[in-house]
Design an enzyme around this catalytic site. Structure first.
Site, short mmCIF file in Angstrom:
data_model
loop_
_atom_site.label_atom_id
_atom_site.label_comp_id
_atom_site.label_asym_id
_atom_site.label_seq_id
_atom_site.Cartn_x
_atom_site.Cartn_y
_atom_site.Cartn_z
CD GLU A 111 60.89 36.84 80.12
OE1 GLU A 111 61.04 37.56 81.12
OE2 GLU A 111 61.63 36.88 79.12
CD GLU A 120 60.12 39.74 75.33
OE1 GLU A 120 61.09 39.97 76.08
OE2 GLU A 120 58.96 39.86 75.72
#
Ligand code: NAG
Ligand code: NAG
Length: 306
Positions: free
Chosen positions: A124, A225
């Protein structure tokens, strides 16, 4: 991952390519620390792998920083002993951790290449605004050059950064593998709309990646995820933490995504009670300790069958 509930444009993308005959592969995100916050050793990872095998069909896990807690050196012999695959992580945000994590992986890469499924350079980082796509691609290529060619190298980021073009340079750069994170929970979705949101997120991200790459199978795509917090966790707007909701999310969202042919990592295998609260986009302290499919002692919270 945290994403605000900005309204989404109507989608008009092709069905994700990940729609294949076979069902997807299930994996789990796995932390490097024990209940008290001390580092896991090889024997602890072996126990983790035994519990994951006992309660699910998974034989692959992913980590985040290969040098944190000497993770690569401790987890790889455990993975080899228990026939698990591992996605090792590099934290590239600062040069020091980039170098430490890269070294931790090159140190085990030759010996354990059969058990290293892939390496993620960054988790991220685009979402946090730390790198441009070009800068991240450069980091990925620097790592790729140092590893055996059998080890896939890519990155993990939030679905909306893949959807909105931020990651286009990485996609065009020809990386081996991309991990798309998507949490309807962090979009503040009621559990009854969570699966629809999760599917739409994934479809948008995969659709954009495939448009840019012009390919349905390269780069390889995973859901990096997803998950839902259980009882004891924090609510996030209409997204309520409860074991019942996590079970519903597993059955509808996770099992549905696997049936759709998408491989995914559930966040996460075990609770992490040592974790401090984090401050979310809404400014409220959020509990990060109750995301496990299992307690820190390895007790199953709900069935992981599909
Ligand atoms: C429910 O999910 C769909 C699909 O993502 C979305 O379009 C819709 O806005 C969501 N509903 C609410 C109330 O947020
Ligand atoms: C390229 C870049 O922006 N790197 C920054 C990423 O974040 C760390 C920590 O916040 C900074 O120290 C880097 O300069």
């Amino acid at each position: 991952m945290r994403v605000s509930t900005a309204s989404l444009a109507l989608l008009s993308v092709a069905a994700p390519a990940a729609v294949q005959a076979a069902t997807g592969t299930l994996g789990f995100a796995l932390g490097t620390k024990k209940a008290d916050g001390t580092c896991k050793f090889q024997a602890d990872y072996e126990d983790d792998f035994d519990l994951i095998s006992q309660h699910s069909s998974a034989s692959i896990v992913r980590g985040y920083s290969a040098s944190d807690c000497n993770a690569a050196a401790e987890i790889m012999p455990a993975a080899a002993a228990k026939n698990f695959q591992v996605v090792l992580g590099i934290w590239p945000d600062v040069q020091e951790s980039f170098e430490a994590d890269t070294s931790a992986i090159t140190a085990v890469a030759d010996e354990y290449q059969d058990n290293i499924y892939a390496v993620t350079v960054g988790s991220e980082t685009l979402y946090r605004g730390n790198f441009t796509g070009e800068e991240l691609l450069d980091k990925i290529n620097t790592v790729k050059d140092q590893l055996p060619s059998s080890i896939k190298v890519g990155t993990a980021d939030s679905w909306n950064k893949f959807d909105d073009g931020t990651a286009d340079a990485v996609i065009r750069g020809g990386v081996d593998i991309l991990f798309v994170n998507a949490f309807a929970y962090w979009q503040g979705q009621d559990i009854d709309n969570a699966t629809a949101t999760y599917f739409e997120d994934m479809q948008r991200a995969f659709g954009h990646i495939q448009d840019v790459s012009g390919s349905l199978d390269s780069p390889e795509l995973w859901n990096g995820e997803t998950g839902w917090p259980t009882t004891g966790g924090s609510d996030f707007g209409p997204a309520e933490a409860s074991t019942e909701n996590a079970q519903q999310y597993w059955q509808q969202g996770v099992c549905g995504m696997l049936e759709w042919g998408v491989s995914l990592f559930y966040f996460e295998a075990f609770d992490e009670p040592w974790k401090p609260d984090s401050i979310g986009d809404n400014g409220e302290a959020a509990d990060e300790k109750h995301w496990g499919a299992m307690t820190v002692d390895g007790d199953l919270k709900f069935s992981l069958e599909c």
